[in-house]
Design a protein around this motif. Sequence first.
Motif: not given
Length: 119
Positions: A92-94, A2-4, A100-102, A76-77
């Motif tokens: 991919l993010m899941t 949710d942050k992203i 982390n948004a960065n 990290r990735t």
Amino acid sequence: MDKIFGGGSLAPAASGDATQLMQQEAASVLVINGSGVSGIALKTADYLKGQGMKVIGAGNMSDYPDKYYYPPLPDRTMLIVHAGKPYAMKYLMTLMKFDNANQLVFDFNPAARQISFLW
């Protein structure tokens, strides 16, 4: 997540199975090994292909010395998004449990039409 992606109108619009949405979107993904672990890019690319992702290449950072150098590299990735492919990006993010948004870099280039996956 949710942050992203946030909520409401900024979240991807379609509903359904995340794998099917990613496959329908047909994003091109380049897997780059930035970890120093031998063979990890090819193993990751094979896994993603097995999930139905369109992997267009895999290699090491030295194979792409200038194009994908985003100092400082995270511990990290990260995803480098060159084209608007929200379902592949979210998939991919899941899959990689981004927290982390960065870990997400937007380098919009419509000619590239891909997402680079720096592992």
